[in-house]
Design a protein around this motif. Structure first.
Motif, PDB file in Angstrom:
ATOM      1  N   SER A   1      38.679   8.770  50.861  1.00 12.87           N
ATOM      2  CA  SER A   1      39.082   9.869  49.998  1.00 12.87           C
ATOM      3  C   SER A   1      38.055  10.977  50.095  1.00 12.87           C
ATOM      4  O   SER A   1      36.895  10.747  50.424  1.00 12.87           O
ATOM      5  N   GLU A   2      38.505  12.173  49.824  1.00 16.08           N
ATOM      6  CA  GLU A   2      37.628  13.326  49.966  1.00 16.08           C
ATOM      7  C   GLU A   2      36.496  13.295  48.942  1.00 16.08           C
ATOM      8  O   GLU A   2      36.599  12.715  47.873  1.00 16.08           O
TER       9      GLU A   2
ATOM     10  N   TYR B   1      31.782  14.686  56.711  1.00 13.54           N
ATOM     11  CA  TYR B   1      32.643  13.584  56.275  1.00 13.54           C
ATOM     12  C   TYR B   1      34.072  14.069  56.061  1.00 13.54           C
ATOM     13  O   TYR B   1      35.036  13.508  56.593  1.00 13.54           O
ATOM     14  N   ASN B   2      34.210  15.121  55.276  1.00 17.62           N
ATOM     15  CA  ASN B   2      35.547  15.630  54.978  1.00 17.62           C
ATOM     16  C   ASN B   2      36.211  16.241  56.206  1.00 17.62           C
ATOM     17  O   ASN B   2      37.431  16.151  56.375  1.00 17.62           O
ATOM     18  N   ALA B   3      35.406  16.865  57.079  1.00 14.10           N
ATOM     19  CA  ALA B   3      35.971  17.487  58.276  1.00 14.10           C
ATOM     20  C   ALA B   3      36.458  16.438  59.269  1.00 14.10           C
ATOM     21  O   ALA B   3      37.502  16.612  59.914  1.00 14.10           O
ATOM     22  N   ILE B   4      35.725  15.348  59.418  1.00 13.36           N
ATOM     23  CA  ILE B   4      36.068  14.326  60.408  1.00 13.36           C
ATOM     24  C   ILE B   4      37.195  13.424  59.918  1.00 13.36           C
ATOM     25  O   ILE B   4      38.109  13.076  60.676  1.00 13.36           O
TER      26      ILE B   4
ATOM     27  N   ILE C   1      34.835  21.607  44.532  1.00 14.04           N
ATOM     28  CA  ILE C   1      34.757  22.239  45.838  1.00 14.04           C
ATOM     29  C   ILE C   1      34.748  21.154  46.886  1.00 14.04           C
ATOM     30  O   ILE C   1      33.939  20.246  46.840  1.00 14.04           O
ATOM     31  N   SER C   2      35.664  21.223  47.824  1.00 12.17           N
ATOM     32  CA  SER C   2      35.694  20.244  48.904  1.00 12.17           C
ATOM     33  C   SER C   2      36.051  20.948  50.189  1.00 12.17           C
ATOM     34  O   SER C   2      36.392  22.122  50.210  1.00 12.17           O
ATOM     35  N   THR C   3      35.990  20.225  51.283  1.00 18.26           N
ATOM     36  CA  THR C   3      36.382  20.784  52.564  1.00 18.26           C
ATOM     37  C   THR C   3      37.677  20.173  53.050  1.00 18.26           C
ATOM     38  O   THR C   3      38.079  20.385  54.173  1.00 18.26           O
ATOM     39  N   ALA C   4      38.327  19.388  52.219  1.00 19.66           N
ATOM     40  CA  ALA C   4      39.507  18.657  52.693  1.00 19.66           C
ATOM     41  C   ALA C   4      40.698  18.877  51.794  1.00 19.66           C
ATOM     42  O   ALA C   4      40.566  19.015  50.583  1.00 19.66           O
ATOM     43  N   LYS C   5      41.878  18.879  52.401  1.00 19.99           N
ATOM     44  CA  LYS C   5      43.095  18.855  51.601  1.00 19.99           C
ATOM     45  C   LYS C   5      43.310  17.449  51.079  1.00 19.99           C
ATOM     46  O   LYS C   5      42.905  16.474  51.697  1.00 19.99           O
TER      47      LYS C   5
END
Length: 457
Positions: free
Chosen positions: A100-101, A182-185, A447-451
Motif C-alpha cells: 500500500s502507498e 517505494y511509491n514510484a516502483i 501527500i503521496s506519489t501514488a494513486k
C-alpha cells in the motif's frame, strides 16, 4: 604494473559476477567495480601524473578484494535463502498481504521542510561568519572555500547544533527518497509528488553550501541500493534489474562528477574545465598511487594499533573522561605521489597501518561477511520491518563504494554520530509510517506519489 592490476581486477570481477549469479548488489562485485574505475583513471593519467605502481601494491589490492569475496561466499553459504519474499506492505510487516502507498501527512512535510530550512539558513550564517573571519573575502566561493579549509583544521570545531541539524536533514532526505522510490516502483505516480522533493532539495542545497562532497556519494549510493532492492523485491527476486541498476549507477556517477566540477568552480578551486577533470581524476584514482607510496616504506608498529581507524571510539572515550586517549585527526597527511599531492590512500592504508596484513585480510573478510549477511537477510525476509531494514542497509552501504578512495567502515560507522543517525532514522520512519496508516484509516488527506491501488490490482 597498472595494466596487470587492471587485468587482474577485471578477471576477479568476472569471477565474482558469475559466482553470485550476476548480482550487482554483491559487495564483492561492487568492490571490484570501484577499484576497476579507480585503476582506469590511473591508467589514463599515469604519464601525466608521473606515477607507477609496484608488484606489492598489485598483490595487496588483489588479495584484499579476494578476502572480502571469501567473506561474502561464507555468508551466502550460511544464510542462503530457502525462498525469497516480496517486500512487505507497511500495514502488515509480518504477513505482507499487500503493498500500500505511503502517505505523508501534509503537516508533517511542512514541519520537516520548515526545520530543514532553518538548518540551511543557520548553515549559511555559520559559513559566512567563519569564512569571513578566517580570510574569505570577495566572492561567496572564496568565503565557502575559507570555511571549508578551516572546518578541516584541528583548531576548529563545528557547532554541535549545526552537526545535529545537518544529520537530521540527511535522515529526512533519505526517508523521503525511500518513500518516493517505494511509491514510484510499486504504485502509480502522482503529480503531487513534487512536494515530497522539497526535503531532498533542501538537503542537497545544504550539502553544497557546506562544501563537503562526500555526502553526495553517500546519497547517490543510497538511491542506487534502494532502487536495486525494491526492483528485486517487486519481481520476487526472480530476475535481476541489472539494466536499471547500471543506468542508475552511470547516471549517479555522471551527476556526481558534474556536482564535483561545479563545486570546484563555485569555490574557486579550479580555473578551467581541464583543471576540473584533473581534480576528478585525482580524487577517483589518486588513492592507488598514494597507497603504493605508503607501501614502499611501510613497517608495522603495534603501538599505532587503532590510531587511524578508531577515531570515533577514541572521541567517545575522551568524552567520558579518558583524557589519555590520543585524538588523531580524521584526515591523513598529504604526500607527493608522482607530481600529485594527495591524502587519500584507499581503505587498505588504514587497515595496514593499524593492524598489519593479518588485520587487513581479517577486516576485509568481516566486511564481506557482514554486508552480505544483512543483504541476504533482507532478501530472505528475516527483518520484522523490511522497509526500515532497506533504508538502514542503503544508508550504511557507502563504505563498500568508497574503498578505492578512503576507509569509511570503521572511521564512519563506529561513531556516536552514526549511532544517533541509526536511532533517529528508525524513530522518524516509524512515526511517519504510523501517521500514514492513521491518515489512511481516518481518510485524511496526505501527500503521496501514488494513486490509490494495491500492487495486485
Amino acid at each position: 604494473m597498472i595494466y596487470i592490476l587492471l587485468i587482474l581486477l577485471v578477471m576477479q570481477f568476472i569471477l565474482a559476477y558469475l559466482i553470485t549469479n550476476g548480482d550487482l548488489l554483491s559487495p564483492w562485485v561492487d568492490t571490484c567495480i570501484v577499484f576497476i574505475v579507480s585503476a582506469t583513471f590511473v591508467m589514463f593519467n599515469k604519464t601525466k601524473w608521473e606515477v607507477e605502481i609496484s608488484a606489492l601494491t598489485v598483490i595487496v589490492i588483489f588479495t584484499g578484494i579476494a578476502a572480502l569475496g571469501v567473506g561474502e561466499l561464507v555468508a551466502r553459504r550460511l544464510i542462503e535463502p530457502k525462498k525469497v519474499v516480496a517486500l512487505k506492505g507497511i500495514d502488515d510487516t509480518k504477513c505482507g498481504k499487500e503493498k500500500s502507498e505511503i502517505i505523508v501527512p501534509a503537516f508533517a512535510t511542512v514541519a520537516i521542510t520548515s526545520f530543514m530550512l532553518f538548518v540551511l539558513l543557520y548553515c549559511i550564517y555559520q559559513v559566512n561568519t567563519i569564512g569571513t573571519a578566517y580570510g574569505g573575502v570577495g566572492t561567496q566561493g572564496d568565503i565557502l572555500n575559507s570555511y571549508r579549509l578551516q572546518s578541516l583544521s584541528d583548531e576548529y570545531s563545528t557547532s554541535s547544533l549545526l552537526k545535529i541539524g545537518t544529520l537530521l536533514c540527511e535522515v529526512f532526505a533519505s526517508i523521503y527518497t525511500f518513500i518516493l522510490l517505494y511509491n514510484a516502483i510499486f504504485l502509480r505516480w502522482k503529480k503531487s509528488c513534487i512536494v515530497l522533493f522539497l526535503p531532498v532539495l533542501l538537503f542537497l542545497i545544504l550539502t553544497i553550501y557546506s562544501g563537503n562532497r562526500s555526502p553526495f556519494i553517500h546519497y547517490i549510493v543510497f538511491i542506487i541500493v534502494v532502487m536495486a532492492i525494491l526492483y528485486g523485491m517487486k519481481n520476487n527476486w526472480t530476475k535481476r534489474p541489472n539494466r536499471k541498476i547500471l543506468i542508475a549507477g552511470i547516471s549517479g556517477i555522471a551527476i556526481f562528477f558534474l556536482i564535483f566540477s561545479l563545486m570546484g568552480f563555485f569555490m574557486n578551486r579550479v580555473d578551467s574545465l581541464e583543471d576540473s577533470m584533473q581534480n576528478i581524476a585525482g580524487y577517483t584514482g589518486g588513492a592507488i598511487p598514494a597507497l603504493d607510496r605508503f607501501l614502499t616504506s611501510f613497517t608495522y608498529d603495534i603501538g599505532q594499533m587503532g590510531k587511524e581507524t578508531m577515531q570515533g571510539l577514541n572521541r567517545i572515550a575522551q568524552s567520558i573522561g579518558y583524557s589519555d586517549v590520543d585524538a588523531i585527526p580524521r584526515h591523513l597527511e598529504f604526500i607527493n605521489a608522482g607530481n600529485m599531492r594527495i591524502n587519500i590512500y584507499t581503505s587498505f592504508r588504514r587497515y595496514l597501518h593499524d593492524f598489519n596484513y593479518a588485520g587487513l585480510y581479517t577486516l576485509q573478510f568481516l566486511i564481506g561477511f557482514i554486508y552480505t549477511s544483512c543483504y541476504m537477510a533482507i532478501k530472505n525476509g528475516k527483518f520484522r520491518n523490511t522497509n526500515l531494514a532497506v533504508i538502514l542497509y542503503a544508508s550504511l552501504s557507502y563504505p563498500i563504494f568508497m574503498q578505492s578512495i578512503d576507509e569509511q567502515f570503521l572511521t564512519s560507522l563506529l561513531t556516536s554520530t552514526m549511532l544517533i543517525k541509526v536511532i533517529s532514522t528508525a524513530v522518524i520512519f516509524n512515526i511517519l509510517i504510523y501517521m500514514s496508516n492513521t491518515a489512511k484509516r481516518s481518510g485524511r488527506k496526505g501527500i503521496s506519489t501514488a494513486k490509490k491501488r494495491t500492487l495486485y490490482e
